[in-house]
Each structure stands twice: as structure tokens, then as C-alpha cells.
Design an enzyme around this catalytic site. Sequence first.
Site, PDB file in Angstrom:
ATOM      1  N   ARG A  44      32.189  36.822  41.777  1.00 48.80           N
ATOM      2  CA  ARG A  44      31.833  35.812  40.764  1.00 48.80           C
ATOM      3  C   ARG A  44      33.037  34.889  40.634  1.00 48.80           C
ATOM      4  NH1 ARG A  44      31.128  32.505  37.292  1.00 48.80           N
ATOM      5  NH2 ARG A  44      29.728  32.587  35.518  1.00 48.80           N
ATOM      6  N   GLU A  52      22.329  27.031  36.603  1.00 51.95           N
ATOM      7  CA  GLU A  52      21.460  28.033  37.228  1.00 51.95           C
ATOM      8  C   GLU A  52      20.621  27.375  38.323  1.00 51.95           C
ATOM      9  OE1 GLU A  52      21.609  31.309  36.549  1.00 51.95           O
ATOM     10  OE2 GLU A  52      23.198  30.863  35.119  1.00 51.95           O
ATOM     11  N   ARG A  87      30.624  42.742  39.660  1.00 52.61           N
ATOM     12  CA  ARG A  87      31.092  41.732  40.616  1.00 52.61           C
ATOM     13  C   ARG A  87      32.577  41.479  40.404  1.00 52.61           C
ATOM     14  NH1 ARG A  87      26.770  37.178  38.969  1.00 52.61           N
ATOM     15  NH2 ARG A  87      27.821  37.691  37.005  1.00 52.61           N
TER      16      ARG A  87
END
Length: 163
Positions: A44, A52, A87
Site C-alpha cells: 500500500r 477508488e 499490506r
Amino acid sequence: MKKFFLLFLLIFCSLAFCQTYKVIGVKDGDTVSLLMDGKEQIVRLANIDCPEKKQDYGTKAKEMVSDLCFGKMVSLQGDEKSDRNGRMIAELILPNGVNINKTLVKNGLAWHFKKYSKDNSYAQLEIEARNRKVGLWKEKNPIAPWIWRKMTKEEKASNSFAF
């Protein structure tokens, strides 16, 4: 100054035995997959939040990341923390010293994610992008992804979320 930075980065990496990893996937504008020790590792991108996928500029952010680093070797900068989804959180650095995370903000394809970042250089890059009206800052009322994720389907469809 840029030459000094690249020289510093080169010396630092050679002294610190900087690892590089191949980008094997781009999930969205702020999430990539790297090949690390023969296994896929999801990373990330630190300090930023991209639109998004279904949001305006979400696809453009993903495309920029793909164009810049898919199939290439990158190094990571960060403190080896992980998010709640497991992540790894890091900045991605190309061999030429380009910081992918900062490039996204500079081009108006990501917000400085102030909730999780104290790096003021990102705030400055966002201000500059807003002033230049690049990327998502061309829009009259861009909706931050952390707000968009909380919106109902109806609000997203009408884009009438009240701030």
C-alpha cells in the site's frame, strides 16, 4: 540539487544494500504487488490515498502507476509497518530516484492522506497540484476517497453527497 539527491541515493543504497523488487501487479492507484523472495507481497503506497476504481480519476491513477513501474524494479522506503489488511506500507522509488507516491500527488491523482501521514512534503505537493488545477483538481468538488467509501450507492450515483 537533483544530481546531489541521486548521488546520495546511489551511495546510500550501496551502503545499505538496498533491495529492489519487481512490480508484478497494479491493483489500483495506491496498491501494487511486488515479487519479494519468490512470493507476492501487496504494498500500500504510504502517505497517499488515490481515488477508488469507480471514482473519477481512479482509472487514471492506476494507469499512471502501471506506466511508471509495472514490470520494473523498485526499492521501498518506509518503516516496514503493515496496514490492517496485512499490506506492507511504503514509498515506491524507481531506480532513477522518482518517488511514485509523490508523483501521483504532484499530478493530481492522489490526496495527501493526512490521517496516516505526517510528511508535510505531501501536503505541499497537494497544494501545488490544487493551485495548478491538474488531475482531479480540475473538478469543481472532487470527493476524497475516504469520504467516497462511506457514501451510499445512491449518493455515489447522484454525486450529491453533502459535505
